[in-house]
Design an enzyme around this catalytic site. Structure first.
Site, short mmCIF file in Angstrom:
data_model
loop_
_atom_site.label_atom_id
_atom_site.label_comp_id
_atom_site.label_asym_id
_atom_site.label_seq_id
_atom_site.Cartn_x
_atom_site.Cartn_y
_atom_site.Cartn_z
N GLU A 54 -0.45 -1.29 -2.81
CA GLU A 54 1.20 -1.09 -3.30
C GLU A 54 2.77 -2.11 -3.28
OE1 GLU A 54 1.81 2.09 -2.80
OE2 GLU A 54 0.22 3.08 -1.93
N HIS A 70 -0.18 11.74 3.84
CA HIS A 70 -0.48 9.56 3.66
C HIS A 70 -0.41 8.79 4.64
CE1 HIS A 70 -1.08 6.70 0.19
NE2 HIS A 70 -0.88 6.18 1.76
ZN ZN Z 1 -1.64 4.50 2.68
#
Ligand code: ZN
Length: 270
Positions: free
Chosen positions: A119, A215
Site C-alpha cells: 500500500e 476491508h
Molecule cells: Zn488491508
C-alpha cells in the site's frame, strides 16, 4: 556505524508499540496493516551509502514532486504487526524519495531483502497531500482492519458515509468530541490500486479516518498513537452497536440534542 538519529529511533518505537496494540485488538491478522511516518530531520549516516547503489532505486508510476528528498519509515510487505517489535530492523524500512520524485531509494541495510508495504503508493500520496496542504505536523499514517467497523460496512444501510457517521456519533460521545468532522467512506475498491489511493487521499482532505468498505481503514495523525486513537474511538461505536444487537436490545443512541450539546462543549474547550 554512525548513531541512528533520535527521530528515527522514536518512530521505530512508535511503530512497534502500535503494531503490538493492533495485533492485540485483533485488527492485524496475518500480515494485515501497514504504517508509515515522515521523518523531519534525517541525519545522513551509513545508510545513505545505499543511494549510490542503483540496485536500491525503485521507480514509481506517479511523480511525487512534493515529496522530493523526503525520508519515510514504512513497514515492510509481509511483515506481521505482532512481530515488528521482535525484529524491527527486518520489518521497517527507511526510504528516501528521489530528487525528481519519480521513485524511491531503500536506505535500510537489512540482512534479507525486504520491500515496502504493497500500500506504499496510498501512503505516499496521502503524505504528499498533507504537505501540499501545509499539514506538516501530521506525519503518521496507519492502515488497519478494525473488526466491528468493517462489519458495519457489510450492512447495506451503513455502507454509506452519511448513515455511517450518524450511527457512529449517536453511539459514543467521544466521536462527536474528537472526530466531529466524521469519517470518510470509500466503496469497495482493490487494495494497492491507484483508484483506492486517489479516493483515500480525497477523503482524508476532510477527515482523519477513511473507511474502506468491507476491508478496513486508513487513519492519519501527528503520531502513530494519535492515528490509532481515531480508529479506536470510531471502532468503539461499532462495537457497542453489535453488543446491543447481539443481546437483542434496541439501541437507544444519543439524541440529536445530546450530540448538539457535546458539539458545543467541545467547541468551547477549543
Ligand atoms: Zn488491508
Amino acid at each position: 556505524m554512525a548513531e541512528r538519529n533520535i527521530e528515527i529511533k522514536r518512530a521505530i518505537k512508535e511503530i512497534t508499540e502500535t503494531g503490538k496494540l493492533l495485533w492485540q485488538k485483533g485488527w492485524a491478522e496475518r500480515n494485515a496493516g501497514n504504517i508509515s511516518i515522515r521523518i523531519e530531520k534525517y541525519i545522513h549516516d551509513n545508510e545513505e551509502k545505499n543511494l549510490k547503489t542503483k540496485k536500491t532505486f525503485y521507480k514509481l508510476n506517479n511523480k511525487l514532486t512534493n515529496l522530493s528528498g523526503k525520508v519515510f519509515l514504512v513497514t515492510a510487505t509481509g511483515s506481521r504487526m505482532r512481530d515488528i517489535g521482535k525484529n524491527p530492523d527486518e520489518s521497517i524500512l527507511t526510504i528516501k524519495i528521489s530528487d525528481k520524485g519519480d521513485g524511491y531509494y531503500i536506505l535500510s541495510n537489512t540482512k534479507n531483502k525486504i520491500l515496502p508495504t504493497s500500500e506504499l503508493i496510498v501512503h505516499l500520496l496521502i503524505h504528499q497531500e498533507l504537505l501540499k496542504n501545509k499539514l506538516h505536523e501530521i506525519r503518521a499514517i496507519a492502515h488497519t482492519h478494525p473488526t466491528e467497523l468493517i462489519a458495519l460496512t457489510h450492512i447495506k444501510k451503513y455502507a454509506d458515509e452519511k448513515n455511517l457517521n450518524k450511527l457512529i456519533k449517536s453511539i459514543h460521545p467521544e466521536n462527536t468530541m474528537f472526530v466531529n468532522e466524521g469519517v470518510g467512506f470509500i466503496p469497495f475498491l482493490l487494495p494497492g490500486s491507484y483508484d483506492i489511493a486517489e479516493a483515500t487521499v480525497k477523503s482524508l482532505q476532510k477527515h482523519k479516518l477513511a473507511v474502506w468498505e468491507k476491508h478496513g481503514c486508513f487513519a492519519v495523525g501527528k503520531t502513530v498513537s494519535a492515528a490509532f486513537d481515531i480508529v479506536d474511538m470510531v471502532n468503539k461505536s461499532a462495537k457497542i452497536f453489535f453488543l446491543c444487537k447481539a443481546a437483542r436490545l434496541k439501541l437507544q443512541g444519543l439524541s440529536e440534542k445530546q450530540i448538539q450539546k457535546l458539539s458545543v462543549l467541545m467547541n468551547n474547550l477549543h
